[in-house]
Design an enzyme around this catalytic site. Structure first.
Site, PDB file in Angstrom:
ATOM      1  CD  GLU A   1      48.714  13.323 -93.860  1.00  0.00           C
ATOM      2  OE1 GLU A   1      47.646  13.322 -94.509  1.00  0.00           O
ATOM      3  OE2 GLU A   1      49.359  14.360 -93.656  1.00  0.00           O
TER       4      GLU A   1
ATOM      5  CB  SER B   1      44.813  23.119 -90.848  1.00  0.00           C
ATOM      6  OG  SER B   1      45.408  22.871 -92.115  1.00  0.00           O
TER       7      SER B   1
ATOM      8  CB  VAL C   1      49.475  24.304 -92.414  1.00  0.00           C
ATOM      9  CG1 VAL C   1      48.962  24.338 -90.986  1.00  0.00           C
ATOM     10  CG2 VAL C   1      50.202  25.608 -92.763  1.00  0.00           C
ATOM     11  CB  ALA C   2      53.764  22.597 -95.995  1.00  0.00           C
ATOM     12  NE  ARG C   3      50.117  17.825 -99.802  1.00  0.00           N
ATOM     13  CZ  ARG C   3      49.126  18.689 -99.713  1.00  0.00           C
ATOM     14  NH1 ARG C   3      49.015  19.448 -98.624  1.00  0.00           N
ATOM     15  NH2 ARG C   3      48.244  18.817-100.698  1.00  0.00           N
TER      16      ARG C   3
ATOM     17  CG  ASP D   1      46.481  19.836 -90.291  1.00  0.00           C
ATOM     18  OD1 ASP D   1      45.710  19.219 -89.515  1.00  0.00           O
ATOM     19  OD2 ASP D   1      46.141  20.195 -91.434  1.00  0.00           O
TER      20      ASP D   1
ATOM     21  CG  HIS E   1      45.966  16.541 -94.172  1.00  0.00           C
ATOM     22  ND1 HIS E   1      46.892  15.942 -95.001  1.00  0.00           N
ATOM     23  CD2 HIS E   1      45.699  17.745 -94.750  1.00  0.00           C
ATOM     24  CE1 HIS E   1      47.161  16.737 -96.024  1.00  0.00           C
ATOM     25  NE2 HIS E   1      46.450  17.832 -95.896  1.00  0.00           N
TER      26      HIS E   1
END
Length: 242
Positions: free
Chosen positions: A184, A205, A153-155, A179, A203
């Site tokens: 992207e 969350s 859930v970071a990058r 996520d 992306h």
């Protein structure tokens, strides 16, 4: 704050604060949902339902499992708090020696291999920096348990995606809940789409109807602090600054 526009503000000496913590509850609940999803074998139940098949499975519990949290700021700290409610063991990694509540064992980046070897779930909740870009590559993925799940859930760029794909194909790890991605939206050609032990979310969350209220509270508090010459919350410092 890795967007170029924010970097310009910092480089020109402007004061920049962020809303760190506003989306932490939503993201942390996403992480717990993914851990429960994996532990309780939700996908398999759903597949059986589609087939109208009545076969009892043997799901496990989060109790006693270890959550390794890379980045124990607002998001990672909330993940740890929720994990302790499920009686999980928590290992947290952060650069500073500052203690994080709800973390059983705190390590520095130098001890990342220890965290990876111990964890049933490895959760990436760190910011994207020069130090964290490509943090999870071949060596790190090989260090993880073959039964472990990676949750990001970071990058996307915190993970070397090519090595992650190989790790999943060759079963170095059990699965991944992702996520965020290097590119992207995730290209349709990515093998990740078709991997049975991968959960992909767009992306997504963080969004919650409660986020704006939390962010507004942080902003108004900072506005009052600024007007009265007091220290600002969540002040973003230039890279390398103390």
């Amino acid at each position: 704050v890795d967007a170029p526009a924010f970097q310009v503000i910092i480089d020109r000496g402007g004061l920049l604060t962020n809303s760190s913590g506003a989306s932490a509850p939503s993201i942390a609940q996403y992480v717990l949902a993914m851990m429960l999803h994996r532990a309780k074998r939700i996908d398999e139940w759903r597949d059986q339902q589609r087939r109208r098949e009545w076969t009892q499975l043997s799901p496990c519990e989060l109790t006693g499992q270890t959550a390794g949290i890379i980045g124990t700021g607002a998001i990672g700290g909330e993940v740890a708090r929720l994990a302790k409610a499920f009686r999980m063991r928590t290992i947290g990694m952060r650069r500073s020696a500052k203690r994080t509540p709800h973390i059983d064992e705190q390590v520095t980046p130098r001890r990342l291999p220890h965290l990876l070897k111990q964890s049933d779930f490895v959760i990436l909740a760190c910011p994207l920096t020069k130090e964290t870009e490509g943090l999870i590559g071949e060596r790190e993925l090989r260090a993880m348990k073959p039964t472990a799940t990676l949750i990001n859930v970071a990058r996307g760029r915190v993970i070397d995606e090519a090595w992650l794909i190989r790790a999943l194909e060759e079963r170095w790890i059990a699965g991944a809940c992702l996520d965020v991605f290097t590119v992207e939206p995730l290209p349709e050609s990515s093998p990740l789409w078709d991997m049975p032990d991968v959960i992909i979310t767009p992306h997504n969350s963080g969004p919650s109807p409660l986020n704006m209220g939390r962010a507004m509270a942080i902003f108004l508090d900072n506005l009052d602090r600024f007007a009265n010459g007091r220290k600002l919350r969540n002040l973003v410092r230039k890279a390398g600054a103390s």
